[in-house]
Design a protein around this motif. Structure first.
Motif, mmCIF file in Angstrom:
data_model
loop_
_atom_site.group_PDB
_atom_site.id
_atom_site.type_symbol
_atom_site.label_atom_id
_atom_site.label_comp_id
_atom_site.label_asym_id
_atom_site.label_seq_id
_atom_site.Cartn_x
_atom_site.Cartn_y
_atom_site.Cartn_z
ATOM 1 N N SER A 144 0.834 -1.205 0.000
ATOM 2 C CA SER A 144 0.000 0.000 0.000
ATOM 3 C C SER A 144 0.863 1.247 0.000
ATOM 4 O O SER A 144 1.968 1.260 0.541
ATOM 5 C CB SER A 144 -0.914 0.017 1.226
ATOM 6 N N VAL A 145 0.321 2.297 -0.610
ATOM 7 C CA VAL A 145 0.979 3.605 -0.590
ATOM 8 C C VAL A 145 -0.096 4.676 -0.562
ATOM 9 O O VAL A 145 -1.157 4.526 -1.180
ATOM 10 C CB VAL A 145 1.893 3.779 -1.823
ATOM 11 N N GLN A 146 0.161 5.735 0.195
ATOM 12 C CA GLN A 146 -0.768 6.862 0.209
ATOM 13 C C GLN A 146 -0.547 7.721 -1.033
ATOM 14 O O GLN A 146 0.595 7.960 -1.439
ATOM 15 C CB GLN A 146 -0.571 7.708 1.465
ATOM 16 N N SER A 147 -1.646 8.178 -1.614
ATOM 17 C CA SER A 147 -1.561 9.003 -2.814
ATOM 18 C C SER A 147 -2.700 10.000 -2.813
ATOM 19 O O SER A 147 -3.564 9.977 -1.922
ATOM 20 C CB SER A 147 -1.657 8.120 -4.068
ATOM 21 N N GLU A 148 -2.739 10.862 -3.808
ATOM 22 C CA GLU A 148 -3.834 11.817 -3.905
ATOM 23 C C GLU A 148 -5.154 11.129 -4.230
ATOM 24 O O GLU A 148 -6.226 11.729 -4.087
ATOM 25 C CB GLU A 148 -3.529 12.875 -4.962
ATOM 26 N N PHE A 149 -5.105 9.849 -4.643
ATOM 27 C CA PHE A 149 -6.325 9.087 -4.904
ATOM 28 C C PHE A 149 -6.846 8.405 -3.651
ATOM 29 O O PHE A 149 -7.951 7.883 -3.645
ATOM 30 C CB PHE A 149 -6.052 8.023 -5.966
ATOM 31 N N GLY A 150 -6.040 8.363 -2.612
ATOM 32 C CA GLY A 150 -6.345 7.617 -1.399
ATOM 33 C C GLY A 150 -5.264 6.571 -1.170
ATOM 34 O O GLY A 150 -4.163 6.647 -1.729
ATOM 35 N N ARG A 151 -5.566 5.579 -0.357
ATOM 36 C CA ARG A 151 -4.593 4.514 -0.100
ATOM 37 C C ARG A 151 -4.685 3.488 -1.221
ATOM 38 O O ARG A 151 -5.699 2.832 -1.415
ATOM 39 C CB ARG A 151 -4.862 3.854 1.253
ATOM 40 N N VAL A 152 -3.603 3.360 -1.974
ATOM 41 C CA VAL A 152 -3.548 2.487 -3.145
ATOM 42 C C VAL A 152 -2.888 1.169 -2.764
ATOM 43 O O VAL A 152 -1.738 1.148 -2.306
ATOM 44 C CB VAL A 152 -2.759 3.158 -4.289
ATOM 45 N N LEU A 153 -3.626 0.079 -2.933
ATOM 46 C CA LEU A 153 -3.082 -1.264 -2.766
ATOM 47 C C LEU A 153 -2.802 -1.810 -4.154
ATOM 48 O O LEU A 153 -3.710 -1.897 -4.986
ATOM 49 C CB LEU A 153 -4.078 -2.168 -2.036
ATOM 50 N N ALA A 154 -1.522 -2.166 -4.429
ATOM 51 C CA ALA A 154 -1.159 -2.552 -5.787
ATOM 52 C C ALA A 154 -0.057 -3.602 -5.774
ATOM 53 O O ALA A 154 0.703 -3.722 -4.809
ATOM 54 C CB ALA A 154 -0.713 -1.324 -6.583
ATOM 55 N N THR B 297 19.962 -4.523 -5.911
ATOM 56 C CA THR B 297 19.203 -3.298 -6.212
ATOM 57 C C THR B 297 17.730 -3.646 -6.379
ATOM 58 O O THR B 297 17.218 -3.735 -7.501
ATOM 59 C CB THR B 297 19.732 -2.624 -7.496
ATOM 60 N N PRO B 298 17.007 -3.856 -5.293
ATOM 61 C CA PRO B 298 15.597 -4.247 -5.396
ATOM 62 C C PRO B 298 14.782 -3.214 -6.178
ATOM 63 O O PRO B 298 15.015 -2.007 -6.077
ATOM 64 C CB PRO B 298 15.145 -4.305 -3.927
ATOM 65 N N ALA B 299 13.840 -3.711 -6.962
ATOM 66 C CA ALA B 299 12.952 -2.832 -7.710
ATOM 67 C C ALA B 299 11.897 -2.261 -6.768
ATOM 68 O O ALA B 299 11.337 -2.973 -5.944
ATOM 69 C CB ALA B 299 12.286 -3.605 -8.841
ATOM 70 N N PHE B 300 11.630 -0.959 -6.904
ATOM 71 C CA PHE B 300 10.584 -0.327 -6.088
ATOM 72 C C PHE B 300 10.156 0.974 -6.755
ATOM 73 O O PHE B 300 10.844 1.500 -7.632
ATOM 74 C CB PHE B 300 11.061 -0.065 -4.656
ATOM 75 N N TYR B 301 9.004 1.482 -6.316
ATOM 76 C CA TYR B 301 8.465 2.729 -6.853
ATOM 77 C C TYR B 301 8.797 3.866 -5.897
ATOM 78 O O TYR B 301 8.325 3.881 -4.759
ATOM 79 C CB TYR B 301 6.954 2.624 -7.059
ATOM 80 N N ALA B 302 9.582 4.818 -6.369
ATOM 81 C CA ALA B 302 9.993 5.929 -5.515
ATOM 82 C C ALA B 302 8.905 6.987 -5.389
ATOM 83 O O ALA B 302 8.962 7.820 -4.478
ATOM 84 C CB ALA B 302 11.267 6.558 -6.073
ATOM 85 N N LEU B 303 7.913 6.960 -6.281
ATOM 86 C CA LEU B 303 6.853 7.967 -6.275
ATOM 87 C C LEU B 303 5.494 7.281 -6.299
ATOM 88 O O LEU B 303 5.317 6.264 -6.970
ATOM 89 C CB LEU B 303 6.969 8.875 -7.509
ATOM 90 N N PRO B 304 4.501 7.851 -5.593
ATOM 91 C CA PRO B 304 3.129 7.321 -5.687
ATOM 92 C C PRO B 304 2.496 7.758 -7.005
ATOM 93 O O PRO B 304 2.985 8.689 -7.656
ATOM 94 C CB PRO B 304 2.429 7.969 -4.493
ATOM 95 N N PRO B 305 1.403 7.124 -7.409
ATOM 96 C CA PRO B 305 0.727 7.579 -8.624
ATOM 97 C C PRO B 305 0.113 8.956 -8.431
ATOM 98 O O PRO B 305 -0.254 9.342 -7.315
ATOM 99 C CB PRO B 305 -0.361 6.513 -8.837
#
Length: 463
Positions: free
Chosen positions: A424-434, A444-452
């Motif tokens: 989960s990540v907090q975003s301007e859409f709400g809490r996004v479970l993805a 070097t694990p893959a990860f998202y540095a920015l929320p949508p």
């Protein structure tokens, strides 16, 4: 076809160092989803190729190899990422217009409509001369022969596909054109000095790599998302007049910034040219020739930005009479015999699609793989590069894997079955479970540095 053999094929077509394959571990076997096709092998191989290409980029920076592991169950979760997306623990996302789907024609054939964009829906309703109700559409289609309606809708620039058998598809000139192509192409299109990958920090494989992402829906955006989760600075460019599908904006926008430019105006083209001058990768999923008409074709950009890696994603490939035909994953499945074969195996009354948008996701990962492979070539020998992939080429490859006679009987995989693959990540859409990246890189694990973010949330400039 096993995942290992499929990965070896990708690696060999690209001319990559075969020694790197010893760093990969693949686990799991088909069937992982209800299908007679080896979708799990496709998912594991394309995602592993992307992860291994990222590891090779990191090796160029540091001189060290690292191991890459892909579990088929996680790869299939990634191939269904848009289905498992949830916002604030809400319901599954609505991804399809009610009119989208299969319809029987007057001559006993089946046709699929794709009406998820409002202007495509309006166009179909105008051709059929009926109301925007599924029953009315079905009644209107029963007044047409299948092949005639398929051609009429294609001539109108609309999105549909006659359900064909594999043999019917193979007999078409478009299928023959695709059969002449490899799975993907990585072609040198200009001279340029070598550019090292290490102009950013060495903590992530693509740190400092700038990517312009001019794509929507799934295949192209998945490619940009994969580059982002390995550290690239990905700037998504949308047109103010172009439609989107909200859940896909969220799912495939993770890790990216988002800006709007109107390429119908000189100012928008000027801004995009300025961005391209400082970009490493130009990723686009418009129909072949559409961006070239506005001065953004691969050869044009290679002249003004020597060393660019230009990535083209299309539906039916860049050659053949259907090259400019509008298409989506499900339509390519319908046209090429996949939907017919799934129906025949399961004994269903209607055609049946794959249990995920496998052509979209696989093509997206192949595009990201091609981009990274071209970046490593640019680092070694210089040059500007053009990477070309298509849904139809990917579909043809999947069809070559062989069949699983009872694969359609496999139990489906629900959200609760893959919660360990999600975060989960907090975003301007709400809490996004993805769904999280499926490839596991040891160093070097893959990860998202920015929320949508919403479309156009950022300025059209590099940070």
């Amino acid at each position: 076809m096993t995942p290992e053999l499929a990965l070896k094929h990708i690696w060999t077509v690209a001319g990559c160092d075969p020694a790197a394959l010893r760093s990969v571990s693949l686990t799991g076997a088909d069937p992982g989803l209800p299908s007679v096709y080896r979708v799990g092998s496709l998912a594991s191989a394309t995602i592993a190729a992307t992860g291994l290409a990222a590891a090779e980029c990191q090796r160029l920076r540091t001189g060290r190899r690292q191991s890459v592991a892909v579990e088929m169950r996680r790869a299939l979760a990634a191939f269904r990422s848009e289905r498992y997306l949830r916002i604030d623990d809400g319901p599954p996302p609505a991804l399809r217009d009610p009119v989208t789907g299969f319809y029987e024609t007057r001559d006993g054939r089946w046709i699929q409509l794709h009406t998820n964009f409002a202007h495509h829906l309006r166009g179909v309703l105008n051709v059929l001369g009926c109301d925007n109700e599924r029953a009315a559409v079905a009644a209107a289609i029963r007044g047409w022969d299948g092949a005639a309606l398929d051609q009429t809708l294609a001539d109108a620039g609309l999105c549909a596909a006659l359900i064909r058998t594999p043999d019917e598809w193979a007999a078409l000139d478009q299928a023959k054109a695709i059969a002449r192509l490899p799975l993907f192409e990585i072609e040198r299109i200009g001279d340029a000095p070598a550019e090292p990958l290490c102009h950013g920090g060495a903590d992530r494989p693509l740190a400092g790599v700038r990517v312009l992402d001019l794509s929507r829906i799934i295949a192209g955006p998945v490619a940009g998302r994969a580059l982002a989760h390995h550290g690239a600075d990905v700037l998504l460019i949308n047109g103010p007049h172009l439609p989107n599908i909200a859940p896909l904006v969220i799912d495939n926008g993770r890790g990216k910034r988002s800006a709007v430019l109107d390429l119908r105006a000189a100012a928008g083209c000027e801004t995009l040219h300025g961005l391209a001058d400082d970009a490493d990768v130009f990723l686009q999923a418009y129909r072949p020739g559409a961006l070239a008409a506005r001065g953004f074709g691969p050869e044009e950009l290679a002249r003004v930005r020597a060393g660019i890696v230009y990535v083209s994603v299309s539906a039916y490939g860049h050659d053949g009479p259907w090259a400019r035909r509008r298409g989506f994953d499900s339509l390519v499945q319908s046209a090429s015999g996949i939907a017919f074969t799934e129906r025949q195996a399961a004994g269903d009354a209607q055609p049946r699609h794959l249990p995920c948008q496998a052509l979209d996701h696989a093509t997206g990962y192949l595009a990201a793989f091609g981009a990274m492979t071209a970046l490593t070539r640019r680092a070694a020998e210089g040059g500007s590069w053009h990477v070309r992939v298509s849904l139809a080429q990917t579909g043809r490859w999947l069809q070559s894997f062989g069949m699983l006679a009872d694969g359609w009987r496999t139990a489906d995989v629900a959200l609760d079955d893959v919660r360990d693959c999600m975060a989960s990540v907090q975003s301007e859409f709400g809490r996004v479970l993805a769904v999280q990246p499926a490839e596991e890189l040891a160093q070097t694990p893959a990860f998202y540095a920015l929320p949508p973010v919403r479309v156009g949330a950022h300025e059209a400039r590099w940070v």
